[in-house]
Design an enzyme around this catalytic site. Sequence first.
Site: not given
Ligand code: ZN
Length: 142
Positions: A14, A33, A124
């Site tokens: 992602h 990110c 995560e």
């Molecule tokens: Zn990530």
Amino acid sequence: MILLTRKAEFSAAHYYWNNAWSEEQNERIFGKCANRNGHGHNYTLEVTVAGEVDPITGFVVDLKLLKEILEREVVGVYDHRHLNLEIPDFATVIPTTENIAVAVWRRLDGKIPNARLHRVRVYEMPDLFADFYGEFGEEASQ
Ligand SMILES: [Zn+2]
């Protein structure tokens, strides 16, 4: 009433990006990110169902069936995919841990016979997880 939890794992890529923001703002808020080539995580999913113990089987739900539902509805869909690019759940929401928990809830709610979905927990990383109990805010329930 008793709670029963089943774990499952999937790996997916992602990135975090808000189209309404400039590139600078995305990089400022999301840091690394925001790299639009994406990066991967090994996610762990914990799905907790609530129900009554069947006096005949001793089960709340058939564990084999629960595993099959998780595989069909979530793991088989998300595993080895790029969540932003390939999964419609994240066409308009950023695939954060929080939003993945909500998306998993939507995929599973009402699909588990004889039990009610109680909690979806998504890790995560081992030290980061989000819990969702099906309480949608105004915006999300529309
Ligand atoms: Zn990530």
